[in-house]
Design a protein around this motif. Structure first.
Motif, short mmCIF file in Angstrom:
data_model
loop_
_atom_site.label_atom_id
_atom_site.label_comp_id
_atom_site.label_asym_id
_atom_site.label_seq_id
_atom_site.Cartn_x
_atom_site.Cartn_y
_atom_site.Cartn_z
N PHE A 97 0.77 -0.69 0.04
CA PHE A 97 -0.02 0.65 0.21
C PHE A 97 0.76 1.00 -0.27
O PHE A 97 1.70 1.47 0.42
CB PHE A 97 -1.12 0.32 1.25
CG PHE A 97 -2.34 -0.93 1.27
CD1 PHE A 97 -2.38 -0.66 0.62
CD2 PHE A 97 -1.86 -2.14 2.10
CE1 PHE A 97 -4.10 -2.02 0.69
CE2 PHE A 97 -3.08 -3.36 1.72
CZ PHE A 97 -3.85 -3.04 1.13
N GLU A 98 0.53 2.22 -0.50
CA GLU A 98 0.77 4.01 -0.85
C GLU A 98 0.02 5.15 -0.35
O GLU A 98 -1.07 3.91 -0.09
CB GLU A 98 1.33 3.83 -2.20
CG GLU A 98 2.87 2.87 -2.59
CD GLU A 98 2.89 3.03 -4.17
OE1 GLU A 98 2.87 3.74 -4.20
OE2 GLU A 98 3.94 2.65 -4.43
N ASP A 101 -3.88 5.20 -1.16
CA ASP A 101 -4.31 4.01 -1.56
C ASP A 101 -5.94 4.05 -1.03
O ASP A 101 -5.50 4.35 0.13
CB ASP A 101 -3.35 2.75 -1.68
CG ASP A 101 -2.50 2.49 -2.74
OD1 ASP A 101 -2.25 3.50 -2.95
OD2 ASP A 101 -1.55 1.84 -2.77
N ARG A 102 -6.48 3.34 -1.07
CA ARG A 102 -7.83 3.67 -0.84
C ARG A 102 -8.84 2.40 -0.63
O ARG A 102 -8.08 1.28 -1.63
CB ARG A 102 -9.07 3.84 -1.68
CG ARG A 102 -8.70 5.54 -2.04
CD ARG A 102 -9.73 5.96 -2.60
NE ARG A 102 -11.42 6.03 -2.52
CZ ARG A 102 -12.85 5.76 -3.11
NH1 ARG A 102 -12.09 5.87 -4.33
NH2 ARG A 102 -13.69 5.61 -3.23
N ALA A 126 -2.54 4.80 3.41
CA ALA A 126 -3.92 4.22 3.11
C ALA A 126 -4.87 4.95 3.64
O ALA A 126 -4.94 5.70 5.25
CB ALA A 126 -4.04 2.75 2.92
N GLU A 150 -8.92 5.17 -9.79
CA GLU A 150 -7.67 4.08 -9.58
C GLU A 150 -7.38 3.77 -8.71
O GLU A 150 -5.93 3.70 -8.60
CB GLU A 150 -7.50 4.61 -11.07
CG GLU A 150 -6.42 6.33 -11.08
CD GLU A 150 -7.47 6.94 -10.44
OE1 GLU A 150 -7.10 8.54 -10.03
OE2 GLU A 150 -8.47 6.85 -10.83
N ARG A 151 -7.41 4.21 -7.72
CA ARG A 151 -7.09 4.29 -5.66
C ARG A 151 -7.48 3.39 -5.20
O ARG A 151 -6.63 3.17 -4.43
CB ARG A 151 -6.71 5.89 -4.93
CG ARG A 151 -6.61 6.81 -6.08
CD ARG A 151 -5.81 8.74 -5.18
NE ARG A 151 -7.60 8.67 -4.88
CZ ARG A 151 -8.40 8.76 -3.22
NH1 ARG A 151 -7.26 8.49 -2.25
NH2 ARG A 151 -9.32 9.13 -3.17
N LYS A 153 -6.77 -0.11 -3.80
CA LYS A 153 -6.31 -1.08 -3.91
C LYS A 153 -6.76 -1.98 -3.90
O LYS A 153 -6.23 -3.07 -3.79
CB LYS A 153 -5.13 -1.14 -3.38
CG LYS A 153 -4.29 0.13 -4.07
CD LYS A 153 -3.48 -0.73 -5.69
CE LYS A 153 -2.99 1.24 -6.28
NZ LYS A 153 -2.73 2.35 -5.93
N ILE A 182 -9.49 -4.64 -9.14
CA ILE A 182 -9.12 -4.63 -8.09
C ILE A 182 -8.71 -5.94 -7.03
O ILE A 182 -10.01 -6.94 -7.07
CB ILE A 182 -9.98 -3.62 -7.20
CG1 ILE A 182 -10.02 -2.29 -8.34
CG2 ILE A 182 -9.66 -3.53 -6.05
CD1 ILE A 182 -11.49 -1.71 -7.17
#
Ligand SMILES: Cc1ncc(COP(=O)(O)O)c(C=O)c1O
Length: 396
Positions: A97-98, A101-102, A126, A150-151, A153, A182
Motif C-alpha cells: 500500500f502507498e 491508496d484506498r 492509505a 484508480e486509487r 487497491k 482490484i
C-alpha cells in the motif's frame, strides 16, 4: 440429498451434554475429527513427533486437496495456518500500500480486520473507507460501483459477519472487483462449512477461514487461499526456512505455492483433524448443510419473534445460521448465563467486535445463538421456550 440427522447426532458426543448454539464460536466436533487427533497424538507419544508426521505424510498432504476441493481452488493455492486471523493477516500484510491508496470495506467488518486496516493506514498513508449498506443491511453494490476509482487497491469484505445472519453478496462484489482489476479479499471465517463457497464463482483473490466454527474442526486450525497469479507476486510479512529456501549466503527464494504463507512447525494432530472435518462436510454436501441451517435458523427466528420483548437483531436479504437478538430489560450476558445453567450454549456479541455496524444500529451486546445442521428441531424448541420463560419471569 437429505441429511441423516440420527447418524450425525450419533457422531457428535457433545449433544449428550449440551444444546450447542455457539457454532459461530466453535462447533461440537464429530467423533471422526476427535479420533483423528487423538490417534495422532498417541502416535507422537509412542514413536516420536517427527516420526509420526512422516508416518502420516500422505494424509497430511491430502488435507490440502480436501481444502482445495471444499472451496473449488487448486492445491497450490492453499496454505494451512493456525486460525483465520493468521490467514487473513499473512495475506493482507503482504499487499503493498502507498500513500493515498484506498481500502474499501463493509460496515459489518470484523474488528481484527479493521484494526489491521487502521494500522496500515497509519503506516502507509492509505485510506480506509466503508461501503454503505442497503436498507436490508447488505453491502450496497451500487454504492460500491460508485466508489471505484484508480486509487482503490483493495476491496475487503466479511462474507458472514460475526454478529448476525447477514450473508453479504460476495459474488456480486467479486464481479465489480474483477471488472476493475482490484484485489478482492474475502473473510470467509463464518461462511466456510456453513454454505457452498466457490472461489471461482465469487471471484475473490484471497480468502481466509477457520477450522473450529462451521467446519466443526479443531481449535487452532485455519487456512488461506490465494489465487495463482497473485500469490507469486506477494512477499509474506514474515518468512522462515519453510516459506523460503536459503540458497546463497545473501539470498533466499520463496516457495512458489501458497505455502510461502506457512511456517515450519505446526500441530499435526489438529491439522489431521481439520482434514477429516473438511471431508466430513464434503461427504454431507455443502448445499445440504446450508439448506438445513436455513431451515433451523428461520425456525428459530420465527419462534423467538413470538416471544414478547424479544428483538431480533439480524440484518440482510439472505440470513444464515447466526441468529442474534436482545430481550427487553434483560442483559444479554445474564441470558447467556441463565441458558448455560440449563445446558444450552449461546454466546454474546459485543459492539466492539463489529464497531461500525454496532454503532450505526445502536446495538447493545446481543445474544448470539448460532445454529448448525447437527442441531435438532427439539433443541431449537428448547432454546425458544427457555427464552420465553426468561421473558415471562421478567414481566412477573
Ligand atoms: C467474521 C470473522 N472473521 C475472523 C474471525 C477470526 O477467526 P479466528 O479466531 O479463527 O482467527 C472471526 C472469529 O470470530 C470472525 O467471526
Amino acid at each position: 440429498m437429505t441429511i441423516d440427522i440420527e447418524k450425525i447426532r450419533a457422531d457428535t458426543p457433545g449433544i449428550g451434554n449440551v444444546a450447542h448454539f455457539n457454532n459461530a464460536g466453535a462447533s461440537l466436533m464429530p467423533t471422526p475429527v476427535l479420533d483423528a487427533q487423538i490417534d495422532h497424538l498417541k502416535l507422537e507419544a509412542s514413536i516420536g513427533g517427527y516420526e509420526a508426521a512422516a508416518a502420516a505424510a500422505e494424509r497430511c498432504e491430502a488435507i490440502y486437496a480436501s481444502v482445495a476441493k471444499l472451496i473449488h481452488a487448486e492445491v497450490e493455492e492453499i496454505a494451512l495456518v493456525e486460525n483465520a486471523t493468521v490467514a487473513w493477516d499473512m495475506a493482507f500484510y503482504s499487499l503493498p500500500f502507498e500513500k493515498g491508496d484506498r481500502i474499501l470495506t463493509a460496515e459489518a467488518e470484523y474488528a481484527a480486520n479493521y484494526i489491521a486496516y487502521l494500522q496500515v493506514a497509519r503506516r502507509a498513508g492509505a485510506v480506509v473507507e466503508t461501503i454503505p449498506s442497503t436498507n436490508a443491511g447488505d453491502v450496497d453494490t451500487r454504492a460500491l460501483e460508485d466508489m471505484i476509482d484508480e486509487r482503490v487497491k483493495l476491496i475487503s469484505i466479511t462474507h458472514i459477519p460475526t454478529n448476525g445472519g447477514l450473508v453479504n453478496p460476495a459474488a456480486e462484489i467479486g464481479r465489480i472487483a474483477n471488472a476493475h482489476g482490484i484485489t478482492y479479499l474475502l473473510d470467509a471465517c463464518q461462511s466456510v462449512g456453513q454454505l457452498p463457497v466457490n472461489v471461482g464463482e465469487i471471484g475473490c483473490d484471497i480468502l481466509s477461514a477457520t477450522g473450529r466454527k462451521y467446519l466443526r474442526g479443531p481449535r487452532g486450525t485455519g487456512f488461506l487461499y490465494v489465487r495463482k497469479g497473485l500469490l507469486e507476486t506477494l512477499e509474506p510479512p514474515m518468512i522462515d526456512l519453510f516459506a523460503a529456501k536459503w540458497v546463497a549466503p545473501d539470498r533466499y527464494e520463496l516457495r512458489p505455492d501458497a505455502r510461502r504463507f506457512e511456517n515450519w512447525e505446526n500441530n499435526y494432530a489438529a491439522r489431521l483433524g481439520l482434514g477429516v472435518a473438511v471431508d466430513y462436510a464434503l461427504d454431507l454436501g455443502l448445499e445440504t448443510i446450508w439448506q438445513r441451517i436455513l431451515d433451523l435458523s428461520s425456525n428459530l427466528r420465527a419462534r423467538l419473534s413470538e416471544v414478547d420483548g424479544v428483538e431480533l437483531r439480524d440484518i440482510g436479504t439472505v440470513q444464515g445460521g447466526i441468529v442474534t437478538f436482545t430481550l427487553d430489560g434483560v442483559d444479554s450476558m445474564a441470558i447467556k448465563e441463565a441458558l448455560s445453567g440449563q445446558g444450552i450454549n449461546v454466546s454474546v456479541s459485543h459492539p466492539a467486535s463489529t464497531l461500525l455496524d454496532a454503532t450505526r444500529r445502536n446495538l447493545p451486546p446481543v445474544v448470539r445463538a448460532s445454529v448448525h445442521y447437527y442441531n435438532a428441531e427439539t433443541e431449537v424448541e428448547r432454546l425458544a421456550e427457555a427464552i420465553g420463560i426468561i421473558a415471562a419471569k421478567r414481566e412477573a
